[in-house]
Design an enzyme around this catalytic site. Sequence first.
Site, PDB file in Angstrom:
ATOM      1  N   THR A  10       0.826  -1.213   0.000  1.00 59.91           N
ATOM      2  CA  THR A  10       0.000   0.000   0.000  1.00 59.91           C
ATOM      3  C   THR A  10       0.862   1.266   0.000  1.00 59.91           C
ATOM      4  OG1 THR A  10      -1.647  -1.221   1.249  1.00 59.91           O
ATOM      5  CG2 THR A  10      -1.865   1.161   1.250  1.00 59.91           C
ATOM      6  N   VAL A  11       1.789   1.359   0.938  1.00 58.47           N
ATOM      7  CA  VAL A  11       2.578   2.590   1.076  1.00 58.47           C
ATOM      8  C   VAL A  11       3.653   2.681  -0.015  1.00 58.47           C
ATOM      9  CG1 VAL A  11       4.069   3.920   2.629  1.00 58.47           C
ATOM     10  CG2 VAL A  11       2.129   2.645   3.561  1.00 58.47           C
ATOM     11  N   LYS A  88       6.003   2.502  12.500  1.00 60.52           N
ATOM     12  CA  LYS A  88       5.967   2.937  13.910  1.00 60.52           C
ATOM     13  C   LYS A  88       6.432   1.843  14.859  1.00 60.52           C
ATOM     14  CE  LYS A  88       1.716   1.548  12.610  1.00 60.52           C
ATOM     15  NZ  LYS A  88       0.960   1.763  11.393  1.00 60.52           N
ATOM     16  N   GLY A 117      -0.449   9.109   9.797  1.00 58.05           N
ATOM     17  CA  GLY A 117      -0.526   8.965   8.332  1.00 58.05           C
ATOM     18  C   GLY A 117      -0.119  10.232   7.613  1.00 58.05           C
ATOM     19  N   GLY A 170     -10.379  -1.947   4.929  1.00 54.05           N
ATOM     20  CA  GLY A 170      -8.915  -1.940   4.840  1.00 54.05           C
ATOM     21  C   GLY A 170      -8.240  -1.051   5.866  1.00 54.05           C
ATOM     22  N   GLU A 173      -4.875  -3.275  10.640  1.00 52.30           N
ATOM     23  CA  GLU A 173      -3.594  -3.912  10.310  1.00 52.30           C
ATOM     24  C   GLU A 173      -3.885  -5.368   9.938  1.00 52.30           C
ATOM     25  OE1 GLU A 173      -0.327  -2.370  10.725  1.00 52.30           O
ATOM     26  OE2 GLU A 173      -1.551  -0.588  10.857  1.00 52.30           O
ATOM     27  N   ASP A 184      -0.865  -0.555  18.321  1.00 54.90           N
ATOM     28  CA  ASP A 184      -0.545   0.442  17.290  1.00 54.90           C
ATOM     29  C   ASP A 184      -0.517   1.851  17.922  1.00 54.90           C
ATOM     30  OD1 ASP A 184      -0.536   1.153  14.223  1.00 54.90           O
ATOM     31  OD2 ASP A 184      -2.106   2.408  15.108  1.00 54.90           O
ATOM     32  N   LYS A 188       2.695   4.519  18.456  1.00 51.85           N
ATOM     33  CA  LYS A 188       2.634   5.918  18.009  1.00 51.85           C
ATOM     34  C   LYS A 188       2.849   6.881  19.181  1.00 51.85           C
ATOM     35  CE  LYS A 188      -0.412   4.780  14.146  1.00 51.85           C
ATOM     36  NZ  LYS A 188      -1.817   4.538  13.752  1.00 51.85           N
ATOM     37  N   GLY A 285      -3.892   5.012   5.129  1.00 54.10           N
ATOM     38  CA  GLY A 285      -4.256   5.013   3.713  1.00 54.10           C
ATOM     39  C   GLY A 285      -3.045   5.277   2.835  1.00 54.10           C
TER      40      GLY A 285
HETATM   41  N1  HSE Z   1      -4.060   0.371  11.441  1.00 53.13           N
HETATM   42  C1  HSE Z   1      -3.644   1.728  11.601  1.00 53.13           C
HETATM   43  C2  HSE Z   1      -4.844   2.562  12.016  1.00 53.13           C
HETATM   44  C3  HSE Z   1      -3.044   2.203  10.312  1.00 53.13           C
HETATM   45  O1  HSE Z   1      -5.957   2.032  11.977  1.00 53.13           O
HETATM   46  O2  HSE Z   1      -4.694   3.713  12.394  1.00 53.13           O
HETATM   47  C4  HSE Z   1      -2.195   3.428  10.397  1.00 53.13           C
HETATM   48  O3  HSE Z   1      -1.157   3.325  11.298  1.00 53.13           O
END
Ligand code: HSE
Length: 376
Positions: A10-11, A88, A117, A170, A173, A184, A188, A285
Site C-alpha cells: 500500500t505505502v 511505527k 498517516g 482496509g 492492520e 498500534d 505511536k 491510507g
Molecule cells: N491500522 C492503523 C490505524 C493504520 O488504523 O490507524 C495506520 O497506522
Amino acid sequence: MRIGLLGFGTVGKGVYELTSARADMQVVRVLCRRELQLPDAEVTHDFNDILNDESIDTVVEAIGGLHPAFEYVKAAIEAGKNVATANKAMMATYYDELLPLAQEKGVYLRCTASVGGGIGWLSELERVRRVEAVHYVGGIMNGTCNYILDAMARMDLSYEEALGRAQALGYAEADPSTDIDGIDTWHKLIVSANVAFGVSLDITGIPAAGIRNITKKDMDTFKKHGLLCKLISTGKYIDGVYAAYVQPTLIPLTDPEAAVPMNYNLITLAGDISGRQSFFGQGAGRYPTAYNVVQDCADFLSGRGFYCAYGKKVGVCNEEKYSYYVRGKVDSWLEENTEETWGKAIVTKPVSVQKMHDWLKANPDAFIAALPRKAL
Ligand code: HSE
C-alpha cells in the site's frame, strides 16, 4: 535523490507513484517479493542489490513490521544512506539503536508517516520544540479503533459488526489485534513522546489497554451518562515526571475528540507558550501515508534529519488517578475501590493508572475505560 524502495504494498506503491512525477527524487530500485515490472525502476528480490548500489543515497522502508525491516534499515544507515520510514513498530521498538546510529553515521532518518498517516504531526512537533517545551502529547491515534467505536455509537452496530466493516474497508492492520489491543496506538505514543520530550521513554513501563472486550451494552450505558468512548493515548512531562499510557476513555460530548468520525485521528500537543494545538486528518491510507514519506525525502534534500537529538533514557511514573468504568469479575481490590455501579459494571474511586492497568493484566477478559478528567 536516488531512492531504493523496500516494499511495494500500500505505502510503497504510493511512494513510487508520487515520486515518479518529480524531478528531484527518483525510485531507482524496488525490493519486492512478487514478480513485478516497472517502467523506470529495477525490481529485485535481494536487499543487497540496494545496499551495495552506491548511487542510492536514500532508502524508503515500506515493508512494515519489525523483521527484516529493522535489519535492512540498520544496514542502510551503516552504509551511509538516509532512511525514510512509515514503520511505527520499528521506530518505537528500536529507537535506542536507530537514532544514535543515524546520528553517529551522520545520515538523515525520519518517520513522519509513522504517526497520523498524512498529518504533519512529528514534523510540527519538531517546529514547536524550536520555540517552547512540550508537556503533553496524545489523543486519537488509531483509525481502526476510532472507526469501530464511532460505528458502534452512531450506527448502533455490535463490536463484531463494526470490526468486520473496519477490516472490509482496509483500515485494520493485517492482524487486527495490533489495533484493537492498543498496540498500534502504543507505538505511536512512544514515538510521539520521545520526539516531544527529547528523551527515550522506557517502554516497559508504558501500559496499553484496548477495546477488544467492549460491548454494545457498555456503549448504551455511556450514552445514558452523556459520554462517548474513544481510545486515547496520553504522554506527559510535568514537574520532572514522565507519564505515558493508552486506554479507552470516556469523553463528554462537548470535547473535540467526541466529534472525530470514522477512521480519522485527532492528535494534540500542549506547549508551554502556545497552549493546546490539535491535528485532525486521515491517519492511514496509501496516499496520505506516502505523502508524508515524500515530505521526509524533501526534508532530506533541505538538510533535515531526525526531529530531535537522541536524549536520555527515562522511566515513566503512572501515578495519576482516574475513576474507571470496569466491567469484569469483582475481586476484593475492586470491591474496596468501588464508588458506584453503572448497570453490570462498577465505577471506581480515583485509582492510579498503574494500579488499574496492573489489575487489568490479571483480568484480561474485563473492559476498562477512564472517566473524564482534565488531561492537559
Ligand atoms: N491500522 C492503523 C490505524 C493504520 O488504523 O490507524 C495506520 O497506522
